[in-house]
Design an enzyme around this catalytic site. Structure first.
Site, PDB file in Angstrom:
ATOM      1  N   CYS A 166       0.851  -1.302   0.089  1.00  0.00           N
ATOM      2  CA  CYS A 166       0.163  -0.040  -0.026  1.00  0.00           C
ATOM      3  C   CYS A 166       0.954   1.197   0.044  1.00  0.00           C
ATOM      4  CB  CYS A 166      -0.944   0.127   1.182  1.00  0.00           C
ATOM      5  SG  CYS A 166      -1.987   1.568   1.493  1.00  0.00           S
ATOM      6  N   ASP A 198       0.184  -6.192   0.097  1.00  0.00           N
ATOM      7  CA  ASP A 198      -1.006  -6.587  -0.627  1.00  0.00           C
ATOM      8  C   ASP A 198      -0.545  -7.731  -1.113  1.00  0.00           C
ATOM      9  OD1 ASP A 198      -2.503  -4.318   0.141  1.00  0.00           O
ATOM     10  OD2 ASP A 198      -1.694  -3.179  -1.576  1.00  0.00           O
TER      11      ASP A 198
END
Length: 274
Positions: A181, A188
């Site tokens: 992120c 992620d």
């Protein structure tokens, strides 16, 4: 609005009374400018969002639940920042609605307004949960390859294709996609499927390229669009589709799909890690 202005990575108060103003739109243009995408998009597609933590009260005060699936067009001017989406959906928890149809229409209206484009929405009540089984990507797994990897920032020069040979059609996938992120730095985790027609792409090179996203910071949509651009530029396929499925965070998963040829929108398959 920019990601830095969003609720992401900041302490937030949680309201359980419906509040459409919680949705925080972010212009796609900002991220696309960074990777060289202009006003004329080189692809079309959709972002599939699944929301697993949606609840509200019926007219008699009894809690209701549903799983929501959103289809946001890739040409919408905005996306919705994910934490604001979570806060918005959470605001339904102590709000009364006459029916699930009213809930659906309310959410569709609000999210479409935030995205600046018509968003499709389906709500699955518990009676339909059995339709949402687990699946995995079809195609040839790149993860079977035993190889060395040492590059952990995206590098298109890793990619290779047999540009002088006859074109092929292949569907390839990997479960080793990871990015981070850009606001919080949180990892992620995802899987990515690449379907193409054109010069055969070197499988080992493609896997190393996917692995190279491991320390990259970028939103899901931007990562998929960069993969699409790099494969198009270096490998020169005639047709290309890139589809990623990311694991959920905050009760939401985001699954971008981009293609340059006439394919039906992909199935909303739910992988084991989702």
């Amino acid at each position: 609005m920019t990601p830095e202005q969003s609720p992401l990575g900041k302490p937030s108060s949680y309201t359980e009374q419906y509040d459409a103003s919680l949705l925080f739109p972010i212009a796609r243009k900002n991220a696309r400018d960074q990777i060289g995408i202009g006003a004329t998009l080189p692809f079309f597609g959709t972002d599939i969002w699944n929301a697993y933590e949606l609840s509200w009260l019926n007219a008699r005060g009894k809690p209701q639940i549903a799983i929501a699936t959103f289809y946001v067009p890739a040409d919408s001017p905005n996306i919705v920042e994910s934490k604001s989406f979570k806060l918005y959906l959470g605001s339904f928890a102590q709000s009364s609605f006459d029916s699930i149809d009213v809930v659906r229409d309310t959410i569709k209206r609000d999210v479409s307004a935030a995205c600046g484009s018509s968003v499709s929405l389906h709500l699955y009540p518990p009676a339909e949960f059995s339709k949402l089984g687990l699946e995995e990507f079809e195609g040839t797994s790149l993860d079977r390859l035993d190889l060395d990897a040492e590059v952990y920032q995206p590098d298109a020069s890793i990619l290779k294709a047999a540009l002088d040979e006859a074109p092929v059609e292949e569907t390839l996938f990997s479960n080793l996609l990871k990015s981070n992120c850009p606001v919080t730095g949180q990892p992620d985790w995802g899987s990515v499927q690449i379907h193409y027609v054109g010069p055969q792409i070197d499988h080992a090179a493609l896997l190393r390229y996917i692995i190279s996203y491991r320390n990259h910071t970028g939103f899901h949509e931007q990562c998929v669009e960069k993969i699409f651009l790099d494969v198009m530029k270096v490998c020169q396929p005639v047709k290309l589709a890139v589809y990623a499925r990311y694991t959920r965070r905050g009760g939401l998963d985001i699954n971008p799909f981009r293609t340059n040829f006439n394919l039906p929108m992909p199935d909303n398959l739910r992988t084991a890690r989702q």
